[in-house]
Scaffold this motif. Structure first.
Motif, PDB file in Angstrom:
ATOM      1  N   LEU A   1       0.838  -1.201   0.000  1.00 31.63           N
ATOM      2  CA  LEU A   1       0.000   0.000   0.000  1.00 31.63           C
ATOM      3  C   LEU A   1       0.878   1.258   0.000  1.00 31.63           C
ATOM      4  CD1 LEU A   1      -2.785   1.401   0.289  1.00 31.63           C
ATOM      5  CD2 LEU A   1      -2.497   1.204   2.769  1.00 31.63           C
TER       6      LEU A   1
ATOM      7  N   SER B   1      -5.332  -8.198   0.875  1.00 36.21           N
ATOM      8  CA  SER B   1      -5.833  -7.116   1.718  1.00 36.21           C
ATOM      9  C   SER B   1      -7.358  -7.220   1.781  1.00 36.21           C
ATOM     10  CB  SER B   1      -5.386  -5.745   1.199  1.00 36.21           C
ATOM     11  OG  SER B   1      -6.089  -5.397   0.038  1.00 36.21           O
TER      12      SER B   1
ATOM     13  N   ALA C   1      -1.840   0.179  -4.807  1.00 37.81           N
ATOM     14  CA  ALA C   1      -1.122  -0.988  -4.290  1.00 37.81           C
ATOM     15  C   ALA C   1      -0.133  -1.470  -5.340  1.00 37.81           C
ATOM     16  CB  ALA C   1      -2.105  -2.112  -3.933  1.00 37.81           C
TER      17      ALA C   1
HETATM   18  O1  LIG Z   1      -4.531  -3.578  -1.166  1.00 40.43           O
HETATM   19  C1  LIG Z   1      -4.420  -2.453  -0.671  1.00 40.43           C
HETATM   20  O2  LIG Z   1      -3.539  -2.202   0.156  1.00 40.43           O
HETATM   21  C2  LIG Z   1      -5.344  -1.329  -1.085  1.00 40.43           C
HETATM   22  C3  LIG Z   1      -6.741  -1.778  -1.386  1.00 40.43           C
HETATM   23  C4  LIG Z   1      -7.647  -0.639  -1.708  1.00 40.43           C
HETATM   24  O3  LIG Z   1      -7.235   0.480  -1.875  1.00 40.43           O
HETATM   25  C5  LIG Z   1      -9.113  -0.862  -1.829  1.00 40.43           C
HETATM   26  O4  LIG Z   1      -9.565  -2.015  -1.737  1.00 40.43           O
HETATM   27  O5  LIG Z   1      -9.836   0.143  -2.001  1.00 40.43           O
END
Ligand SMILES: O=C(O)CCC(=O)C(=O)O
Ligand SMILES: C=C1C[C@]23C[C@H]1CC[C@H]2[C@@]12CCC[C@@](C)(C(=O)O1)[C@H]2[C@@H]3C(=O)O
Ligand SMILES: [Fe+2]
Length: 365
Positions: free
Chosen positions: A240, A293, A283
Protein backbone atom coordinates in the motif's frame (compact mmCIF):
# COMPACT_ATOMS: atom_id res chain seq x y z
CA UNK A 1 -9.73 3.95 -22.97
CA UNK A 2 -8.30 0.47 -23.56
CA UNK A 3 -5.68 0.46 -26.29
CA UNK A 4 -6.33 -3.22 -26.90
CA UNK A 5 -9.57 -5.15 -26.69
CA UNK A 6 -9.57 -6.83 -23.29
CA UNK A 7 -11.51 -10.03 -23.42
CA UNK A 8 -12.67 -12.35 -20.65
CA UNK A 9 -9.60 -14.44 -21.40
CA UNK A 10 -7.46 -11.50 -20.29
CA UNK A 11 -9.65 -10.52 -17.37
CA UNK A 12 -9.86 -14.04 -15.99
CA UNK A 13 -6.23 -14.92 -16.54
CA UNK A 14 -4.93 -17.08 -13.70
CA UNK A 15 -2.15 -14.78 -12.47
CA UNK A 16 -0.77 -17.47 -10.18
CA UNK A 17 0.35 -19.59 -13.10
CA UNK A 18 1.78 -16.85 -15.35
CA UNK A 19 5.58 -16.97 -15.65
CA UNK A 20 6.13 -13.81 -17.68
CA UNK A 21 4.30 -10.47 -17.53
CA UNK A 22 1.85 -10.42 -20.47
CA UNK A 23 1.57 -7.25 -22.56
CA UNK A 24 -2.00 -6.80 -21.35
CA UNK A 25 -0.61 -6.30 -17.82
CA UNK A 26 2.60 -4.38 -18.66
CA UNK A 27 2.35 -0.76 -17.51
CA UNK A 28 5.06 1.67 -18.53
CA UNK A 29 8.53 0.71 -17.39
CA UNK A 30 9.72 2.65 -14.36
CA UNK A 31 6.25 3.50 -13.20
CA UNK A 32 7.59 6.15 -10.91
CA UNK A 33 10.07 8.06 -12.98
CA UNK A 34 9.43 11.73 -12.41
CA UNK A 35 7.20 11.20 -9.41
CA UNK A 36 9.74 9.57 -7.16
CA UNK A 37 8.49 6.82 -4.94
CA UNK A 38 8.54 4.32 -2.22
CA UNK A 39 10.40 3.97 0.99
CA UNK A 40 8.84 4.85 4.29
CA UNK A 41 8.47 8.61 4.68
CA UNK A 42 10.87 9.89 7.38
CA UNK A 43 7.85 11.19 9.22
CA UNK A 44 5.58 8.31 8.26
CA UNK A 45 1.85 7.67 8.30
CA UNK A 46 0.70 8.20 11.91
CA UNK A 47 0.04 5.14 14.07
CA UNK A 48 -2.62 6.04 16.64
CA UNK A 49 -3.49 4.14 19.80
CA UNK A 50 -7.26 4.30 20.30
CA UNK A 51 -6.74 3.97 24.06
CA UNK A 52 -4.70 7.17 24.05
CA UNK A 53 -6.59 10.07 25.62
CA UNK A 54 -5.38 12.27 22.78
CA UNK A 55 -6.65 9.89 20.06
CA UNK A 56 -9.39 12.23 18.79
CA UNK A 57 -7.01 15.12 18.36
CA UNK A 58 -4.33 12.93 16.75
CA UNK A 59 -6.92 11.54 14.33
CA UNK A 60 -8.05 15.04 13.37
CA UNK A 61 -4.48 16.07 12.63
CA UNK A 62 -3.82 12.89 10.62
CA UNK A 63 -6.99 13.46 8.56
CA UNK A 64 -6.03 17.03 7.73
CA UNK A 65 -2.42 16.32 6.82
CA UNK A 66 -2.32 12.74 5.53
CA UNK A 67 -5.88 11.56 4.93
CA UNK A 68 -4.73 8.22 6.29
CA UNK A 69 -3.51 6.72 9.56
CA UNK A 70 -3.11 3.36 11.25
CA UNK A 71 -4.90 2.38 14.44
CA UNK A 72 -3.85 0.00 17.20
CA UNK A 73 -5.87 -1.09 20.25
CA UNK A 74 -8.90 -0.91 17.98
CA UNK A 75 -10.73 -3.75 19.70
CA UNK A 76 -10.93 -6.11 16.72
CA UNK A 77 -9.52 -9.47 17.86
CA UNK A 78 -6.34 -10.46 16.08
CA UNK A 79 -7.71 -13.94 15.40
CA UNK A 80 -10.63 -12.41 13.49
CA UNK A 81 -8.11 -10.54 11.30
CA UNK A 82 -6.22 -13.80 10.71
CA UNK A 83 -9.46 -15.62 9.94
CA UNK A 84 -10.68 -13.14 7.34
CA UNK A 85 -7.26 -13.25 5.70
CA UNK A 86 -7.34 -17.05 5.60
CA UNK A 87 -10.87 -16.93 4.23
CA UNK A 88 -9.66 -14.63 1.47
CA UNK A 89 -6.75 -16.91 0.69
CA UNK A 90 -8.95 -19.99 0.41
CA UNK A 91 -11.38 -18.12 -1.84
CA UNK A 92 -8.70 -16.90 -4.24
CA UNK A 93 -7.01 -20.30 -4.34
CA UNK A 94 -10.14 -21.88 -5.84
CA UNK A 95 -9.81 -22.89 -9.50
CA UNK A 96 -10.62 -20.09 -11.94
CA UNK A 97 -13.70 -21.83 -13.36
CA UNK A 98 -15.13 -21.95 -9.84
CA UNK A 99 -14.44 -18.29 -9.08
CA UNK A 100 -15.97 -17.34 -12.42
CA UNK A 101 -19.28 -18.81 -11.26
CA UNK A 102 -19.43 -15.91 -8.82
CA UNK A 103 -18.20 -13.33 -11.35
CA UNK A 104 -19.44 -9.78 -11.00
CA UNK A 105 -22.06 -8.88 -13.62
CA UNK A 106 -21.01 -6.24 -16.16
CA UNK A 107 -23.18 -3.60 -14.50
CA UNK A 108 -23.00 -5.09 -11.00
CA UNK A 109 -21.04 -4.28 -7.88
CA UNK A 110 -20.65 -7.54 -5.98
CA UNK A 111 -18.78 -10.69 -6.96
CA UNK A 112 -15.44 -11.82 -8.35
CA UNK A 113 -13.40 -9.95 -10.96
CA UNK A 114 -10.85 -7.34 -11.97
CA UNK A 115 -10.91 -3.96 -10.19
CA UNK A 116 -13.99 -1.94 -11.10
CA UNK A 117 -11.80 1.00 -12.09
CA UNK A 118 -10.04 -1.12 -14.75
CA UNK A 119 -12.03 0.45 -17.56
CA UNK A 120 -10.24 3.77 -16.96
CA UNK A 121 -6.83 2.29 -17.70
CA UNK A 122 -5.30 0.87 -20.87
CA UNK A 123 -3.68 -2.04 -19.01
CA UNK A 124 -4.97 -4.61 -16.57
CA UNK A 125 -3.91 -4.66 -12.95
CA UNK A 126 -2.01 -7.48 -11.27
CA UNK A 127 -4.80 -8.35 -8.88
CA UNK A 128 -8.12 -10.07 -8.47
CA UNK A 129 -10.90 -8.87 -6.24
CA UNK A 130 -14.05 -10.06 -4.57
CA UNK A 131 -16.72 -7.58 -3.49
CA UNK A 132 -19.45 -8.44 -0.99
CA UNK A 133 -22.20 -5.84 -0.56
CA UNK A 134 -24.90 -7.69 1.29
CA UNK A 135 -25.07 -11.21 2.68
CA UNK A 136 -22.18 -13.47 1.71
CA UNK A 137 -24.45 -16.52 1.42
CA UNK A 138 -25.36 -16.18 -2.24
CA UNK A 139 -21.70 -15.94 -3.21
CA UNK A 140 -20.68 -18.80 -0.95
CA UNK A 141 -23.18 -21.20 -2.51
CA UNK A 142 -21.74 -20.48 -5.95
CA UNK A 143 -18.14 -20.88 -4.80
CA UNK A 144 -18.47 -23.98 -2.64
CA UNK A 145 -21.63 -25.72 -3.81
CA UNK A 146 -20.91 -29.01 -2.08
CA UNK A 147 -19.02 -28.50 1.10
CA UNK A 148 -18.94 -27.06 4.59
CA UNK A 149 -16.47 -24.28 3.75
CA UNK A 150 -19.54 -22.41 2.58
CA UNK A 151 -20.70 -22.00 6.20
CA UNK A 152 -17.30 -21.09 7.46
CA UNK A 153 -16.98 -18.38 4.81
CA UNK A 154 -20.37 -16.89 5.76
CA UNK A 155 -19.67 -16.96 9.49
CA UNK A 156 -16.30 -15.29 9.19
CA UNK A 157 -17.56 -12.62 6.80
CA UNK A 158 -20.59 -11.90 9.03
CA UNK A 159 -18.48 -11.62 12.13
CA UNK A 160 -15.93 -9.42 10.37
CA UNK A 161 -18.60 -7.09 8.99
CA UNK A 162 -20.10 -6.65 12.47
CA UNK A 163 -16.75 -5.84 14.05
CA UNK A 164 -15.91 -3.43 11.23
CA UNK A 165 -19.28 -1.67 11.43
CA UNK A 166 -18.66 -0.94 15.09
CA UNK A 167 -15.12 0.26 14.52
CA UNK A 168 -16.04 2.36 11.48
CA UNK A 169 -18.79 4.12 13.47
CA UNK A 170 -16.40 4.83 16.29
CA UNK A 171 -13.76 6.19 13.89
CA UNK A 172 -16.30 8.36 12.09
CA UNK A 173 -17.29 10.02 15.37
CA UNK A 174 -13.66 10.53 16.36
CA UNK A 175 -12.98 12.19 13.00
CA UNK A 176 -16.08 14.38 13.17
CA UNK A 177 -15.63 15.03 16.88
CA UNK A 178 -12.24 16.50 16.16
CA UNK A 179 -14.01 19.10 13.98
CA UNK A 180 -16.41 19.93 16.80
CA UNK A 181 -19.26 17.99 15.21
CA UNK A 182 -21.54 15.91 17.45
CA UNK A 183 -24.33 13.42 16.82
CA UNK A 184 -26.92 16.23 16.99
CA UNK A 185 -25.34 17.70 13.86
CA UNK A 186 -25.59 14.57 11.70
CA UNK A 187 -29.06 13.11 12.11
CA UNK A 188 -28.74 10.01 9.93
CA UNK A 189 -25.58 8.85 11.66
CA UNK A 190 -27.02 7.89 15.05
CA UNK A 191 -26.35 4.56 16.70
CA UNK A 192 -29.04 1.93 16.21
CA UNK A 193 -30.77 0.27 19.16
CA UNK A 194 -28.69 -2.90 18.83
CA UNK A 195 -25.50 -0.84 19.20
CA UNK A 196 -24.55 -1.03 15.52
CA UNK A 197 -23.77 2.07 13.53
CA UNK A 198 -26.27 3.27 10.94
CA UNK A 199 -24.74 3.05 7.48
CA UNK A 200 -23.94 0.79 4.56
CA UNK A 201 -20.77 -0.92 3.54
CA UNK A 202 -19.00 -3.16 1.07
CA UNK A 203 -16.32 -5.70 1.90
CA UNK A 204 -13.57 -5.91 -0.69
CA UNK A 205 -11.09 -8.79 -0.68
CA UNK A 206 -8.01 -8.07 -2.80
CA UNK A 207 -5.46 -10.64 -3.92
CA UNK A 208 -2.09 -9.70 -5.42
CA UNK A 209 -0.23 -12.83 -6.51
CA UNK A 210 3.58 -12.80 -6.66
CA UNK A 211 4.51 -11.09 -9.92
CA UNK A 212 7.34 -12.06 -12.31
CA UNK A 213 8.00 -8.40 -13.25
CA UNK A 214 6.78 -6.20 -10.38
CA UNK A 215 8.41 -2.97 -11.61
CA UNK A 216 6.26 -2.95 -14.72
CA UNK A 217 3.04 -4.13 -13.07
CA UNK A 218 0.39 -2.31 -11.04
CA UNK A 219 -1.54 -4.07 -8.28
CA UNK A 220 -4.32 -1.53 -7.90
CA UNK A 221 -4.05 1.81 -9.70
CA UNK A 222 -4.18 5.11 -7.81
CA UNK A 223 -7.66 6.04 -6.61
CA UNK A 224 -9.55 7.57 -3.72
CA UNK A 225 -12.31 5.54 -2.06
CA UNK A 226 -15.92 6.66 -2.59
CA UNK A 227 -16.64 6.18 1.11
CA UNK A 228 -16.91 8.04 4.37
CA UNK A 229 -13.93 6.04 5.52
CA UNK A 230 -12.28 2.73 4.70
CA UNK A 231 -10.78 0.33 7.23
CA UNK A 232 -8.09 -1.77 5.58
CA UNK A 233 -6.42 -4.90 6.86
CA UNK A 234 -3.25 -5.52 4.87
CA UNK A 235 -1.40 -8.78 5.37
CA UNK A 236 2.17 -8.67 6.63
CA UNK A 237 3.45 -7.89 3.12
CA UNK A 238 3.81 -4.24 2.15
CA UNK A 239 2.29 -2.85 -1.03
CA UNK A 240 0.00 0.00 0.00
CA UNK A 241 1.26 3.46 -0.95
CA UNK A 242 -0.34 6.84 -0.31
CA UNK A 243 0.18 10.30 -1.69
CA UNK A 244 0.28 12.84 1.09
CA UNK A 245 -1.45 16.19 0.53
CA UNK A 246 0.75 18.32 -1.67
CA UNK A 247 3.53 15.70 -1.81
CA UNK A 248 5.19 14.56 -5.02
CA UNK A 249 6.24 11.11 -3.91
CA UNK A 250 4.46 7.97 -2.85
CA UNK A 251 4.82 6.87 0.75
CA UNK A 252 4.66 3.19 1.66
CA UNK A 253 2.33 2.36 4.54
CA UNK A 254 4.38 -0.33 6.30
CA UNK A 255 2.41 -3.27 7.68
CA UNK A 256 2.27 -2.88 11.45
CA UNK A 257 1.36 -6.11 13.27
CA UNK A 258 -2.27 -6.01 14.37
CA UNK A 259 -2.85 -2.46 13.10
CA UNK A 260 -5.61 -1.41 10.73
CA UNK A 261 -5.21 1.31 8.11
CA UNK A 262 -7.93 4.00 7.91
CA UNK A 263 -8.49 6.04 4.74
CA UNK A 264 -10.47 9.26 4.53
CA UNK A 265 -12.94 8.74 1.66
CA UNK A 266 -14.62 11.16 -0.74
CA UNK A 267 -17.85 11.41 1.29
CA UNK A 268 -15.92 12.45 4.41
CA UNK A 269 -14.18 15.01 2.21
CA UNK A 270 -17.65 16.36 1.38
CA UNK A 271 -19.04 16.11 4.95
CA UNK A 272 -16.03 17.97 6.34
CA UNK A 273 -16.43 20.68 3.67
CA UNK A 274 -12.93 19.96 2.41
CA UNK A 275 -11.17 19.92 5.80
CA UNK A 276 -10.36 16.21 5.50
CA UNK A 277 -9.25 15.53 1.93
CA UNK A 278 -9.72 11.97 0.69
CA UNK A 279 -6.39 10.22 0.22
CA UNK A 280 -5.03 9.03 -3.11
CA UNK A 281 -3.58 5.53 -2.74
CA UNK A 282 -2.52 2.50 -4.77
CA UNK A 283 -1.12 -0.99 -4.29
CA UNK A 284 2.13 -2.19 -5.81
CA UNK A 285 3.15 -5.83 -6.13
CA UNK A 286 6.27 -7.84 -5.45
CA UNK A 287 8.19 -10.77 -6.93
CA UNK A 288 7.97 -13.37 -4.22
CA UNK A 289 4.94 -12.96 -2.00
CA UNK A 290 1.25 -13.32 -2.50
CA UNK A 291 -0.28 -10.28 -0.79
CA UNK A 292 -3.83 -10.07 0.47
CA UNK A 293 -5.83 -7.12 1.72
CA UNK A 294 -9.35 -6.74 3.06
CA UNK A 295 -11.07 -3.35 2.80
CA UNK A 296 -14.24 -2.40 4.66
CA UNK A 297 -15.71 0.42 2.60
CA UNK A 298 -18.01 2.29 4.93
CA UNK A 299 -20.62 4.80 3.82
CA UNK A 300 -23.97 6.30 4.84
CA UNK A 301 -27.39 4.71 4.25
CA UNK A 302 -27.49 4.68 0.45
CA UNK A 303 -30.31 7.19 -0.07
CA UNK A 304 -29.40 9.85 2.48
CA UNK A 305 -28.30 13.15 0.94
CA UNK A 306 -24.74 13.88 2.04
CA UNK A 307 -23.59 17.48 2.09
CA UNK A 308 -21.09 19.55 4.06
CA UNK A 309 -22.16 19.60 7.74
CA UNK A 310 -23.81 22.99 8.33
CA UNK A 311 -21.69 23.68 11.40
CA UNK A 312 -18.64 23.66 9.14
CA UNK A 313 -20.11 26.15 6.67
CA UNK A 314 -19.92 29.89 7.30
CA UNK A 315 -19.04 33.15 5.62
CA UNK A 316 -15.34 32.35 5.36
CA UNK A 317 -15.96 28.64 4.60
CA UNK A 318 -18.67 28.57 1.94
CA UNK A 319 -20.35 25.27 1.16
CA UNK A 320 -17.99 23.51 -1.26
CA UNK A 321 -20.12 20.57 -2.43
CA UNK A 322 -23.71 20.01 -3.41
CA UNK A 323 -25.80 17.34 -1.64
CA UNK A 324 -25.50 13.86 -3.12
CA UNK A 325 -26.53 10.35 -2.03
CA UNK A 326 -24.00 7.49 -1.85
CA UNK A 327 -25.81 5.72 -4.68
CA UNK A 328 -25.58 8.84 -6.85
CA UNK A 329 -21.95 9.35 -5.96
CA UNK A 330 -21.01 5.76 -6.87
CA UNK A 331 -22.68 6.34 -10.24
CA UNK A 332 -20.73 9.58 -10.70
CA UNK A 333 -17.51 7.80 -9.76
CA UNK A 334 -18.20 4.98 -12.20
CA UNK A 335 -18.59 7.58 -14.94
CA UNK A 336 -16.02 10.26 -14.07
CA UNK A 337 -13.56 8.35 -11.83
CA UNK A 338 -10.95 10.85 -10.58
CA UNK A 339 -13.07 13.83 -11.65
CA UNK A 340 -16.06 12.69 -9.56
CA UNK A 341 -15.43 14.88 -6.53
CA UNK A 342 -14.73 17.95 -8.67
CA UNK A 343 -17.97 17.32 -10.52
CA UNK A 344 -20.00 17.80 -7.32
CA UNK A 345 -18.10 20.90 -6.26
CA UNK A 346 -20.06 24.14 -5.99
CA UNK A 347 -17.38 26.78 -5.70
CA UNK A 348 -13.78 27.28 -6.65
CA UNK A 349 -11.25 26.11 -4.07
CA UNK A 350 -10.19 28.67 -1.49
CA UNK A 351 -6.93 30.46 -2.12
CA UNK A 352 -4.12 28.32 -0.83
CA UNK A 353 -6.39 25.27 -0.71
CA UNK A 354 -4.74 22.26 -2.31
CA UNK A 355 -7.32 20.32 -4.28
CA UNK A 356 -6.48 16.74 -3.45
CA UNK A 357 -8.42 15.56 -6.44
CA UNK A 358 -6.47 17.55 -8.94
CA UNK A 359 -3.45 15.37 -9.57
CA UNK A 360 -2.75 16.72 -13.02
CA UNK A 361 0.84 17.40 -12.06
CA UNK A 362 1.45 14.03 -10.43
CA UNK A 363 1.72 10.71 -12.20
CA UNK A 364 -1.02 8.56 -10.82
CA UNK A 365 -0.49 5.55 -13.10
O1 LIG B 1 -4.53 -3.58 -1.17
C1 LIG B 1 -4.42 -2.45 -0.67
O2 LIG B 1 -3.54 -2.20 0.16
C2 LIG B 1 -5.34 -1.33 -1.09
C3 LIG B 1 -6.74 -1.78 -1.39
C4 LIG B 1 -7.65 -0.64 -1.71
O3 LIG B 1 -7.24 0.48 -1.88
C5 LIG B 1 -9.11 -0.86 -1.83
O4 LIG B 1 -9.57 -2.02 -1.74
O5 LIG B 1 -9.84 0.14 -2.00
C1 LIG C 1 -18.87 0.74 -2.27
C2 LIG C 1 -18.03 0.70 -3.27
C3 LIG C 1 -16.72 1.41 -3.32
C4 LIG C 1 -16.03 0.79 -4.50
C5 LIG C 1 -17.19 0.59 -5.43
C6 LIG C 1 -18.23 -0.08 -4.51
C7 LIG C 1 -17.81 -1.53 -4.24
C8 LIG C 1 -16.31 -1.77 -4.47
C9 LIG C 1 -15.42 -0.59 -4.08
C10 LIG C 1 -14.04 -0.63 -4.71
C11 LIG C 1 -12.99 -1.47 -3.95
C12 LIG C 1 -11.63 -1.40 -4.66
C13 LIG C 1 -11.25 0.02 -5.10
C14 LIG C 1 -12.46 0.73 -5.75
C15 LIG C 1 -12.03 2.08 -6.32
C16 LIG C 1 -13.09 -0.20 -6.75
O1 LIG C 1 -12.80 -0.31 -7.92
O2 LIG C 1 -14.05 -0.99 -6.11
C17 LIG C 1 -13.59 0.82 -4.75
C18 LIG C 1 -14.86 1.58 -5.13
C19 LIG C 1 -14.80 3.04 -4.73
O3 LIG C 1 -14.41 3.36 -3.62
O4 LIG C 1 -15.14 3.86 -5.58
FE1 LIG D 1 -8.87 1.97 -1.93
Amino acid sequence: MPSIALTDAHKFLDLNSVKELPDTHAWTSQLDSGGGCDGPDPEGVPVIDLNDGAAQELIGYACKTWGVFQVVNHGVPINLLDEIEQTGRSLFSLPMHQKMKAARAADGVSGYGVARISSFFPKLMWSEGFTITASPADHARLLWPHDHRHNQFCNTVDEYQKAMNKLAGRLMWLMLGSLGVSSDDVKWASLKEDGTQEGCAALQLNSYPACPDPDRAMGLAAHTDSTILTVLHQSNTSGLQVLREGARRWTTVPPHPGALVVHVGDLMHILSNGSYPSVLHRAVVNRTRHRLSVAYLYGPPTNVKISPISKLVDHSHPQMYRPITWTEYLGTKAKHFDKALTSVRLCAPRTGFVDSNDHSSVRVG
